[in-house]
Every structure is written in C-alpha cells, then in structure tokens.
Write a protein that holds these residues in place. Sequence first.
Motif, PDB file in Angstrom:
ATOM      1  N   GLU A 155      14.444  23.355   7.291  1.00  0.00           N
ATOM      2  CA  GLU A 155      15.638  22.867   7.985  1.00  0.00           C
ATOM      3  C   GLU A 155      16.521  22.085   7.026  1.00  0.00           C
ATOM      4  O   GLU A 155      16.026  21.207   6.330  1.00  0.00           O
ATOM      5  N   THR A 156      17.808  22.415   7.005  1.00  0.00           N
ATOM      6  CA  THR A 156      18.738  21.704   6.124  1.00  0.00           C
ATOM      7  C   THR A 156      19.196  20.386   6.746  1.00  0.00           C
ATOM      8  O   THR A 156      19.725  19.532   6.050  1.00  0.00           O
ATOM      9  N   ASN A 157      19.011  20.240   8.051  1.00  0.00           N
ATOM     10  CA  ASN A 157      19.454  19.053   8.783  1.00  0.00           C
ATOM     11  C   ASN A 157      20.942  18.786   8.611  1.00  0.00           C
ATOM     12  O   ASN A 157      21.363  17.699   8.253  1.00  0.00           O
ATOM     13  N   GLY A 158      21.730  19.820   8.850  1.00  0.00           N
ATOM     14  CA  GLY A 158      23.179  19.687   8.777  1.00  0.00           C
ATOM     15  C   GLY A 158      23.745  20.239   7.488  1.00  0.00           C
ATOM     16  O   GLY A 158      23.024  20.766   6.642  1.00  0.00           O
ATOM     17  N   SER A 159      25.062  20.075   7.340  1.00  0.00           N
ATOM     18  CA  SER A 159      25.743  20.715   6.214  1.00  0.00           C
ATOM     19  C   SER A 159      25.748  19.886   4.935  1.00  0.00           C
ATOM     20  O   SER A 159      26.221  20.352   3.910  1.00  0.00           O
ATOM     21  N   ALA A 160      25.204  18.683   4.977  1.00  0.00           N
ATOM     22  CA  ALA A 160      25.059  17.890   3.754  1.00  0.00           C
ATOM     23  C   ALA A 160      23.663  18.168   3.196  1.00  0.00           C
ATOM     24  O   ALA A 160      22.759  17.349   3.309  1.00  0.00           O
ATOM     25  N   VAL A 161      23.491  19.327   2.604  1.00  0.00           N
ATOM     26  CA  VAL A 161      22.179  19.761   2.123  1.00  0.00           C
ATOM     27  C   VAL A 161      21.800  18.911   0.913  1.00  0.00           C
ATOM     28  O   VAL A 161      22.485  18.935  -0.109  1.00  0.00           O
ATOM     29  N   ASN A 162      20.692  18.160   1.040  1.00  0.00           N
ATOM     30  CA  ASN A 162      20.335  17.259  -0.056  1.00  0.00           C
ATOM     31  C   ASN A 162      19.464  17.943  -1.118  1.00  0.00           C
ATOM     32  O   ASN A 162      18.976  19.058  -0.919  1.00  0.00           O
TER      33      ASN A 162
END
Length: 184
Positions: free
Chosen positions: A28-35
């Motif tokens: 899961e990227t957990n949103g578009s701010a891929v860390n």
Amino acid sequence: MKIKEVIVVEGKDDTVAIKRAVDADTIETNGSAVNKSVLAQIELAQKRRGVIILTDPDYPGERIRRIVSQHVPACKHAFLPKEEAISKNKDDLGVENATPEAIRQALIHAKQEDDHHLEIVSWQDLHAAGLIAGPSAKKRRERLGVLLHIGYANGKQLHKRLQTFRITAEEFSEAVKRVFEEEK
C-alpha cells in the motif's frame, strides 16, 4: 486465482478488494505521497517476484503509477475502467469499489512496461482515428483504453502508453474499428 507478483495499491480498502478477488500480496502506498521506504519495498518486490500496479483511475492514482514506475522500472500495469471503479452512489472512484471479477480481469490483462519505446502507432495515427481533437475524441480515448486494457489517457499520455505497452498497429487498428462500430 493466485497472483505471483506483488500488487501495488493505494490503501487498505484496495487491499481488501484485491483479497476478495484473488490470492495475492499487496503493498500500500498510503496515498499519492509515496515515501522512500515504500519505494524500497516495491523495488525489492520487483526483483524477487515482479510488481503489478493497480491504482484508482483518477489523477492521484495516475500520479502514484507514474512515481512508482519512474523509480521501479519494468512494472506491469493493470487498469480498471472508471465505470468498473465507481461506487454505487457515484461519489467515489476507486479500486475498492470494483467487483472481484473486474479486478480479476484487470489483473489478467496487466501489461508489461517496455523501456525501448519503438514507435508503433504514430501521432498521425491518433489524429486520423479522431482521438486527438473533436467532440468525440475524449469518449473514443476512454473506450480505446478499456478495449486495449491501458486505462484512460489524454492524447499525449495515450501516445506514450501505446509505445510503453507495445500496442501493435494491428491491435490499435482493431480497437479503433470497434470504437467506431460501437458509435453507430
């Protein structure tokens, strides 16, 4: 259906939807701010098992897809048509809203990225097919994206995707023919 590759999704609800459809592992990227730590996990998954990116058919989903594929080359891409990913009350667009069958179909038709980018379908071919300008261009591109399993794209993105996924002139021509037959 067991999927060997690890599937990259946006969040927990997407993972739940994937697990209803297939036997697979997700990141899961957990949103578009891929860390960076998520990108490192995806990189390791790509080396060990391969990766399929399945994000929402919207701007943030496309942004995640672009970030991941820039950092982790040669991923496979699975696309859900918008109509397969919209919630019942039509206020939410996402993988979590798709039926298990729609998810299975998207994964079955996942396409491998190609970094050689041999131009197979030209920009002129897109113009000639009425996919760049005109009142029906957007609708035609949407339908073409569904038929070729490459998702919706604007004209420039469509040209790039046709190259990236090595869509042949014959595949393109057949899909365009079908789009026009359906318009009648």
